[in-house]
Design a protein around this motif. Structure first.
Motif, short mmCIF file in Angstrom:
data_model
loop_
_atom_site.label_atom_id
_atom_site.label_comp_id
_atom_site.label_asym_id
_atom_site.label_seq_id
_atom_site.Cartn_x
_atom_site.Cartn_y
_atom_site.Cartn_z
N PHE A 68 -8.17 4.04 1.73
CA PHE A 68 -6.93 3.29 1.38
C PHE A 68 -6.66 3.28 -0.11
CE2 PHE A 68 -4.94 -0.80 0.07
CZ PHE A 68 -3.53 -0.49 0.54
N SER B 74 -4.11 5.31 -2.30
CA SER B 74 -3.08 4.40 -2.94
C SER B 74 -2.91 5.21 -4.44
CB SER B 74 -3.26 2.92 -2.83
OG SER B 74 -3.04 2.59 -1.55
N THR C 294 -0.92 -1.68 -4.93
CA THR C 294 -2.17 -1.38 -4.97
C THR C 294 -2.50 -0.07 -6.16
OG1 THR C 294 -2.89 -2.04 -2.57
CG2 THR C 294 -4.37 -0.71 -3.59
N GLY C 295 -1.80 0.83 -5.66
CA GLY C 295 -2.01 2.18 -6.39
C GLY C 295 -1.41 1.70 -7.75
N GLY D 185 2.59 4.45 -4.10
CA GLY D 185 1.15 4.11 -3.84
C GLY D 185 1.29 2.43 -3.61
N GLY D 186 2.41 2.04 -3.43
CA GLY D 186 2.51 0.64 -3.53
C GLY D 186 1.80 -0.19 -4.74
N GLY E 115 0.74 -1.16 -0.14
CA GLY E 115 -0.14 -0.13 -0.06
C GLY E 115 0.79 1.20 -0.02
N GLY E 116 2.11 1.23 0.14
CA GLY E 116 2.92 2.28 0.01
C GLY E 116 2.58 3.41 1.17
N ALA F 203 0.02 4.98 1.57
CA ALA F 203 -1.36 5.18 2.05
C ALA F 203 -1.56 4.49 3.46
CB ALA F 203 -2.06 4.45 0.83
#
Length: 157
Positions: free
Chosen positions: A108, A112, A134-135, A131-132, A70-71, A73
């Motif tokens: 979240f 992200s 997910t982003g 943003g990992g 998720g970075g 976030a």
């Protein structure tokens, strides 16, 4: 319904335990993320080095996947968890916990995506954006020039 003295004590105790548990968890995760070191051993990094994370191998094993998934976030989620913990400690817990869970999930995913739009800092230790995964995943479904669309929409309203 009015509670008797014993009922009030139990209610206060349960709320305090929930608040302290949430606060301790969010502080543990926040400090694990803050003291993250890319050379620490984790589930996807074999290393014979001693972990430099504040919480040792436990902190390293938590921080690495959270930051990759998720970075940054996760920092917003931790802030929301801390606010909820304080509400429990002040005996004003959220009334509809499912609404909070849905809202936290939305925050979240949106955050992200926003962090995935930010150019990755040179010091960022991962192959994914800030943003990992997910982003990056959500961003892959958007048009390449989404920033132009958002800027145009913002300027004309």
């Amino acid at each position: 319904m009015k509670l008797n003295f014993a009922g009030n004590i139990v209610k206060y105790f349960r709320s305090s335990v929930k608040g302290i548990s949430l606060l301790a968890t969010s502080l543990f995760v926040a400090m694990s993320i803050a003291s993250y070191n890319p050379t620490d051993p984790s589930m996807n990094r074999a290393s014979s080095n001693d972990p430099l994370n504040l919480f040792g191998k436990y902190g390293a094993y938590i921080a690495d996947p959270l930051l990759q998934f998720g970075g940054i976030a996760f920092c917003l989620l931790l802030a929301i968890m801390t606010i909820i913990a304080i509400r429990y400690l002040l005996l004003s817990p959220p009334k509809h916990i499912w609404i909070n869970v849905i809202a936290m999930t939305a925050v979240f995913f949106v955050s992200s995506l926003i962090f995935a739009q930010i150019p990755t800092a040179e010091a960022w230790p991962f192959y994914v954006s800030m943003g990992g995964i997910t982003g990056d995943f959500i961003n892959s479904f958007l048009p390449e020039n989404i920033n132009t669309y958002l800027f145009f929409f913002y300027c004309h309203h």
